[in-house]
Structure formats: C-alpha cells, structure tokens
Write an enzyme that holds these catalytic residues in place. Structure first.
Site, PDB file in Angstrom:
ATOM      1  N   GLY A   1      40.975  54.014  41.897  1.00 35.75           N
ATOM      2  CA  GLY A   1      40.653  53.265  40.693  1.00 35.75           C
ATOM      3  C   GLY A   1      41.770  53.001  39.717  1.00 35.75           C
ATOM      4  O   GLY A   1      41.624  52.171  38.824  1.00 35.75           O
TER       5      GLY A   1
ATOM      6  N   GLU B   1      41.538  58.972  46.243  1.00 27.40           N
ATOM      7  CA  GLU B   1      41.448  57.835  47.172  1.00 27.40           C
ATOM      8  C   GLU B   1      42.083  56.582  46.573  1.00 27.40           C
ATOM      9  O   GLU B   1      41.414  55.559  46.402  1.00 27.40           O
ATOM     10  CB  GLU B   1      39.964  57.537  47.477  1.00 27.40           C
ATOM     11  CG  GLU B   1      39.170  58.707  48.020  1.00 27.40           C
ATOM     12  CD  GLU B   1      37.659  58.418  48.037  1.00 27.40           C
ATOM     13  OE1 GLU B   1      37.224  57.347  47.572  1.00 27.40           O
ATOM     14  OE2 GLU B   1      36.919  59.294  48.510  1.00 27.40           O
ATOM     15  N   PRO B   2      43.362  56.617  46.244  1.00 22.42           N
ATOM     16  CA  PRO B   2      43.968  55.437  45.630  1.00 22.42           C
ATOM     17  C   PRO B   2      44.230  54.334  46.645  1.00 22.42           C
ATOM     18  O   PRO B   2      44.651  54.605  47.776  1.00 22.42           O
ATOM     19  CB  PRO B   2      45.298  55.975  45.092  1.00 22.42           C
ATOM     20  CG  PRO B   2      45.634  57.108  46.005  1.00 22.42           C
ATOM     21  CD  PRO B   2      44.341  57.711  46.447  1.00 22.42           C
ATOM     22  N   GLY B   3      43.984  53.111  46.247  1.00 26.89           N
ATOM     23  CA  GLY B   3      44.300  51.972  47.115  1.00 26.89           C
ATOM     24  C   GLY B   3      45.289  51.062  46.415  1.00 26.89           C
ATOM     25  O   GLY B   3      46.479  51.037  46.698  1.00 26.89           O
ATOM     26  N   ARG B   4      44.776  50.338  45.409  1.00 29.07           N
ATOM     27  CA  ARG B   4      45.564  49.330  44.705  1.00 29.07           C
ATOM     28  C   ARG B   4      46.873  49.879  44.145  1.00 29.07           C
ATOM     29  O   ARG B   4      47.912  49.239  44.230  1.00 29.07           O
ATOM     30  CB  ARG B   4      44.719  48.785  43.551  1.00 29.07           C
ATOM     31  CG  ARG B   4      45.298  47.556  42.892  1.00 29.07           C
ATOM     32  CD  ARG B   4      44.535  47.203  41.611  1.00 29.07           C
ATOM     33  NE  ARG B   4      43.107  47.267  41.743  1.00 29.07           N
ATOM     34  CZ  ARG B   4      42.306  46.224  41.985  1.00 29.07           C
ATOM     35  NH1 ARG B   4      42.827  45.026  42.096  1.00 29.07           N
ATOM     36  NH2 ARG B   4      41.000  46.375  42.097  1.00 29.07           N
TER      37      ARG B   4
ATOM     38  N   CYS C   1      38.490  23.010  50.717  1.00 29.42           N
ATOM     39  CA  CYS C   1      37.597  22.043  50.072  1.00 29.42           C
ATOM     40  C   CYS C   1      36.550  22.727  49.207  1.00 29.42           C
ATOM     41  O   CYS C   1      35.364  22.775  49.544  1.00 29.42           O
ATOM     42  CB  CYS C   1      36.938  21.182  51.145  1.00 29.42           C
ATOM     43  SG  CYS C   1      38.183  20.255  52.025  1.00 29.42           S
TER      44      CYS C   1
ATOM     45  N   ARG D   1      41.046  36.887  45.438  1.00 25.60           N
ATOM     46  CA  ARG D   1      40.813  37.527  44.139  1.00 25.60           C
ATOM     47  C   ARG D   1      40.580  36.535  42.994  1.00 25.60           C
ATOM     48  O   ARG D   1      39.653  36.712  42.217  1.00 25.60           O
ATOM     49  CB  ARG D   1      41.956  38.490  43.798  1.00 25.60           C
ATOM     50  CG  ARG D   1      42.176  39.581  44.851  1.00 25.60           C
ATOM     51  CD  ARG D   1      43.036  40.733  44.363  1.00 25.60           C
ATOM     52  NE  ARG D   1      42.347  41.515  43.368  1.00 25.60           N
ATOM     53  CZ  ARG D   1      42.586  41.464  42.073  1.00 25.60           C
ATOM     54  NH1 ARG D   1      43.540  40.696  41.604  1.00 25.60           N
ATOM     55  NH2 ARG D   1      41.889  42.179  41.232  1.00 25.60           N
TER      56      ARG D   1
ATOM     57  N   TYR E   1      44.104  44.122  48.443  1.00 22.08           N
ATOM     58  CA  TYR E   1      42.942  43.234  48.501  1.00 22.08           C
ATOM     59  C   TYR E   1      43.367  41.769  48.637  1.00 22.08           C
ATOM     60  O   TYR E   1      42.722  40.874  48.114  1.00 22.08           O
ATOM     61  CB  TYR E   1      42.035  43.453  47.274  1.00 22.08           C
ATOM     62  CG  TYR E   1      41.653  44.900  47.098  1.00 22.08           C
ATOM     63  CD1 TYR E   1      40.795  45.516  48.006  1.00 22.08           C
ATOM     64  CD2 TYR E   1      42.182  45.677  46.066  1.00 22.08           C
ATOM     65  CE1 TYR E   1      40.463  46.862  47.875  1.00 22.08           C
ATOM     66  CE2 TYR E   1      41.858  47.023  45.928  1.00 22.08           C
ATOM     67  CZ  TYR E   1      41.002  47.609  46.835  1.00 22.08           C
ATOM     68  OH  TYR E   1      40.688  48.929  46.702  1.00 22.08           O
TER      69      TYR E   1
HETATM   70  N1  LLP Z   1      37.366  54.798  47.125  1.00 18.54           N
HETATM   71  C1  LLP Z   1      36.258  54.052  47.234  1.00 18.54           C
HETATM   72  C2  LLP Z   1      35.007  54.693  47.664  1.00 18.54           C
HETATM   73  C3  LLP Z   1      36.306  52.683  46.946  1.00 18.54           C
HETATM   74  O1  LLP Z   1      35.200  51.959  47.051  1.00 18.54           O
HETATM   75  C4  LLP Z   1      37.528  52.089  46.542  1.00 18.54           C
HETATM   76  C5  LLP Z   1      37.604  50.664  46.243  1.00 18.54           C
HETATM   77  C6  LLP Z   1      38.662  52.910  46.457  1.00 18.54           C
HETATM   78  C7  LLP Z   1      38.543  54.264  46.751  1.00 18.54           C
HETATM   79  C8  LLP Z   1      40.014  52.384  46.065  1.00 18.54           C
HETATM   80  O2  LLP Z   1      40.056  51.906  44.767  1.00 18.54           O
HETATM   81  P1  LLP Z   1      41.441  51.421  44.125  1.00 18.54           P
HETATM   82  O3  LLP Z   1      42.330  52.619  43.964  1.00 18.54           O
HETATM   83  O4  LLP Z   1      42.031  50.414  45.035  1.00 18.54           O
HETATM   84  O5  LLP Z   1      41.038  50.828  42.823  1.00 18.54           O
HETATM   85  N2  LLP Z   1      38.473  43.734  46.045  1.00 18.54           N
HETATM   86  C9  LLP Z   1      38.559  44.217  44.678  1.00 18.54           C
HETATM   87  C10 LLP Z   1      38.609  45.709  44.622  1.00 18.54           C
HETATM   88  C11 LLP Z   1      37.447  46.367  45.315  1.00 18.54           C
HETATM   89  C12 LLP Z   1      37.545  47.868  45.296  1.00 18.54           C
HETATM   90  C13 LLP Z   1      36.538  48.463  46.198  1.00 18.54           C
HETATM   91  N3  LLP Z   1      36.588  49.891  46.291  1.00 18.54           N
HETATM   92  C14 LLP Z   1      39.760  43.577  44.002  1.00 18.54           C
HETATM   93  O6  LLP Z   1      40.458  42.794  44.635  1.00 18.54           O
HETATM   94  O7  LLP Z   1      39.997  43.808  42.823  1.00 18.54           O
END
Ligand code: LLP
Length: 424
Positions: free
Chosen positions: A239, A281-284, A350, A320, A378
């Site tokens: 998050g 659980e970091p992604g972004r 289109c 996005r 993403y």
């Molecule tokens: N853990 C869980 C259970 C999640 O659902 C997510 C993201 C994460 C970790 C990672 O979150 P982060 O660190 O990346 O914020 N497509 C959207 C974002 C969707 C996020 C979904 N879940 C965008 O482009 O902003």
C-alpha cells in the site's frame, strides 16, 4: 534518485539513451531500471535487517519473470493472487515457501497447486474459503497454513477503486466476525492457524491508516492468545504510495521504523506469547518508479477545443488513466526548445476514454518519443489486447546495457488459440 534522467538533452534509463532502445526494440516498450528495482527493494529489506520479517513482493504489480528472478535473488518472497502467479514464481526460481496466497476467489485447483508446493501461507478471505481449503487439504493428507485476512475498517484515504479495507469492500473477514472465524479455523482438522493479515488499500501517502490497522490487528492477536490460538506472523499487506506528480509519500524506512517500534513496545508491555514474524506485501513501491512506458508520437492533431498528441501506446498498454483517471507524468525523450502547447496525449484505441495524459504542456513534433513516467507498477500486468493490439515489449536496463525481457506480441499470436470452427 531517479534512474531516468536527461544527459545532454536526451532522456536516459541509467546510462542507456531511450532513443537507442526505441531504435532497437521499437515502441511502445516498457523500460525498467535494474538499479531502481534494487534500491526500492533494499529500502524494504534494509529496514527489516535484524528483524524476524519477510518482504513478499506483490507480483500483481509487475510479474515479468526477469523482475521476479531479480527480486528472488535479493531474498524476496512473493504475494500471489492466482495459481498462474505461483507458476511464474516457480519458473523464475523463486521459493514457494516464501509465498503468501491472497485473493477472494481461490479455486480448488489453485489450492491444490499451492499446497503441493508447500507455500508459506494462505491468506483466507472468507468462511466458505476456509471450509473449502480444509476439505482440499484433507484430500491431500495435508494441513494448510492459514492467516485470516481481517478487514479492519480503516479508511486508507485513497482512490475508491484501490481502497480495500473498508466494510463496503469485498475483501477479508469483517473485524467483528474475526474472532469467531479464528475459532472455527482452529477447530478444523486440516487447517493450521499461523498468521493474521490485512491490506487496506494502495497508493497510501500517509502511514497513519496502516498503523491504525496494525493496532487493531495487535488487539486481535492479544484476544486470540487468551483463547489459546497462537498467531506466529502478522502481515500488514502493501500500500505505500509513490510519486506520480507532487505527492509526498511516507518513506519506506520511516514507516517500517514505526511498525517495528509499535511491535516492540507491544511485546514488552502486553504480549507474553511467542515471537511474532512481520510480513509485508509491497508492490507499487518496489516497481512503480522503476519503469517508464516509451512511446512514439504518430500524429499531432491541434483542434479548436483541444490539441491531441496521438501516440502509439494506448489504454490497452496502460490502463491506469482510463480506469482510475490516474495522473501519470509525461516527458519528451529529446528536450526541445520552443513554445509549449497544451496537449492531450491519447492512443489509437477507439474509445474516448483512451487517454494517457490530459492538458500537458509539451514541446513536441511528430515522430518524437515520449515516456510515461512511473509506469513500472500496474502497467504491463494490466495490459490487454483490445483492438487486436499486441502487448508492448519489455526491456531491462543495467547501467550501459539493456536486454529484452519480453518480446512484443505478434498479431498472429493474438489469434493463435482461436479456431475457425462452425457448428454446421
Ligand atoms: N497485497 C494485497 C492483498 C493487494 O491486494 C495488493 C494490491 C498489494 C498487496 C500491493 O499493494 P501496493 O503495495 O502495490 O499498493 N491497479 C491499481 C492498484 C491495485 C492494487 C491491488 N492490490 C493501480 O494501478 O493503482
């Protein structure tokens, strides 16, 4: 420090000119910086040093095998949301015993696959899922390691589509039901309660909501402990936000410092149970600003009300903006002198919703290259083939070298699975 910067008026990824990448691999192409990926991961792993902690990269943000391999080599675990993602981890040499499996709709097949690879934990999101997992694990003669994803009902103050920890969201077990859900889990013969988790949303700039969620989880762990249900890990989800425009997100190290301080004082004052591991659980925050989308201007179409800069990337490559009205930065690869006009940067798809950036001051000419910034998360994972457009190529840069990590899709590959069958 950004690894995408101008050198003599030409935008580079590390030491490679983006114009060279366009010449070699074409456009649109996602370009990632290895150094940025490593630095972003280190911000997490360094802050976890000396702690019983595990960083499980949320691979939905970007699941290219080369990126997974790189992160696995740095010691990362993975947060998965499908059997397909687990197969990717295995293909990239990642360790399934460092994998958390999240998601509200796990199928029996996915459960069997994950159990057969002895993943670290299932983040279970409902009572029916708990029963199903118990049944599937029983059939395999196994016990499934389980954490319940608790919905702490905390407002993450982010875009409603990426808020997940509110009562109105489909995710997790309601906080008020969590105790009973844990009692049930502890009573099931093929379930092994090991953890507790939450994930309240994405692109959070402030960590206050995350710490509020942590406090709620801590209270619940204390209550569970009194009931004789031991929890061995606490998973705070992902998050943490990144800079797209002028945001000032909390620094990863500062956030983790506050998390560990709270956990330490909790354990000293109230918690007498066994040690607790902390997972994230970091992604972004790991891949977001490590990637750009490189695209070429096809046409300029000035108009009475709007000026359109039509590029060869589109909403199918980068969803996005169309999906969340997300603001993504745009830069020209070659810095030009001259008077900037205000452009809407749009793709060839289109749909009026096919835009990448609106009302940007750019000095731009046809055939120029542009980049869309902070597109590493993403971006490619949400790409589609709408309008029979092959998905973009992906390139990884390491100092002065670059390598193709995903080929551009060919038109033929898009219909290779289709059959011209008829029922006559
Ligand atoms: N853990 C869980 C259970 C999640 O659902 C997510 C993201 C994460 C970790 C990672 O979150 P982060 O660190 O990346 O914020 N497509 C959207 C974002 C969707 C996020 C979904 N879940 C965008 O482009 O902003």
């Amino acid at each position: 420090m950004s690894h995408f910067s101008y050198r003599n008026g030409a935008l580079h990824a590390e030491s490679v000119a983006l114009s060279d990448i366009a010449d070699k691999f074409g456009t649109p192409t996602y370009v990632y910086s290895k150094q940025a990926l490593e630095e972003n991961f280190s911000a997490w792993s360094d802050a976890c040093k000396g702690r019983d902690a595990l960083v499980c990269y949320a691979m939905k943000a970007n699941s290219n095998l080369a990126i997974l391999r790189l992160l696995a080599a740095l010691g990362s675990g993975f947060d998965l949301v499908s059997g397909g993602e687990l197969l990717r981890v295995l293909a990239a040499g990642g360790d399934p015993r460092k994998c958390l499996f999240s998601g509200v709709g796990k199928t029996r097949d996915e459960m069997r696959l994950a159990l057969s690879h002895d993943i670290l934990c299932f983040n279970v999101e409902s009572i029916p899922e708990l029963h199903r997992l118990n049944e599937v694990a029983g059939q395999l003669g196994k016990k499934a390691p389980v954490s319940l994803r608790v919905n702490p009902n905390v407002d993450p103050k982010t875009h409603p589509y990426i808020a997940t920890g509110l009562k109105a969201n489909k995710f997790g077990v309601a906080f008020s039901d969590a105790l009973n859900a844990y009692r049930l889990a502890a009573s099931l013969p093929h379930i092994d309660v090991v953890g507790i988790d939450c994930h309240i949303g994405s692109q959070l700039l402030d960590d206050a909501p995350l710490l509020e969620a942590l406090d709620k989880l801590i209270d619940l762990v204390d209550t569970l402990d009194k009931e004789g249900i031991a929890v061995h890990h606490l998973d705070l989800g992902g998050g943490i936000g990144i800079v797209y425009d002028d945001e000032r997100p909390v620094a990863v190290g500062a956030y983790l410092g506050r998390v560990f301080a709270r956990i330490d004082s909790w354990r000293k004052s109230r918690y007498a149970g066994s040690p607790i591991k902390v997972c994230f659980e970091p992604g972004r925050s790991i891949v977001g600003n490590a990637g750009v989308l490189l695209t070429r201007v096809e046409y300029l179409k000035p108009g009475e009300e709007k000026n359109f800069c039509i590029v060869d990337a589109a909403m199918n490559d980068l969803m996005r903006p169309a999906m969340y009205e997300a603001w993504m930065g745009v830069q020209t690869v070659t810095q030009r002198e001259g008077r900037a006009l205000t452009w809407d940067v749009v793709g060839p798809v289109c749909e009026s919703g096919d835009w990448l950036a609106r009302e940007r001051a750019l000095v731009v000419e046809p055939d120029d290259l542009l980049v869309i910034n902070s597109a590493g998360a993403y971006g490619m994972t949400m790409a589609s083939n709408y309008n029979s457009r092959g998905r973009a190529a992906e390139v990884l840069v390491d100092q002065d070298r670059c390598v193709l990590i995903r080929q551009r899709e060919t038109p033929e590959s898009l219909f290779a699975l289709e059959q011209q069958a008829s029922l006559d």
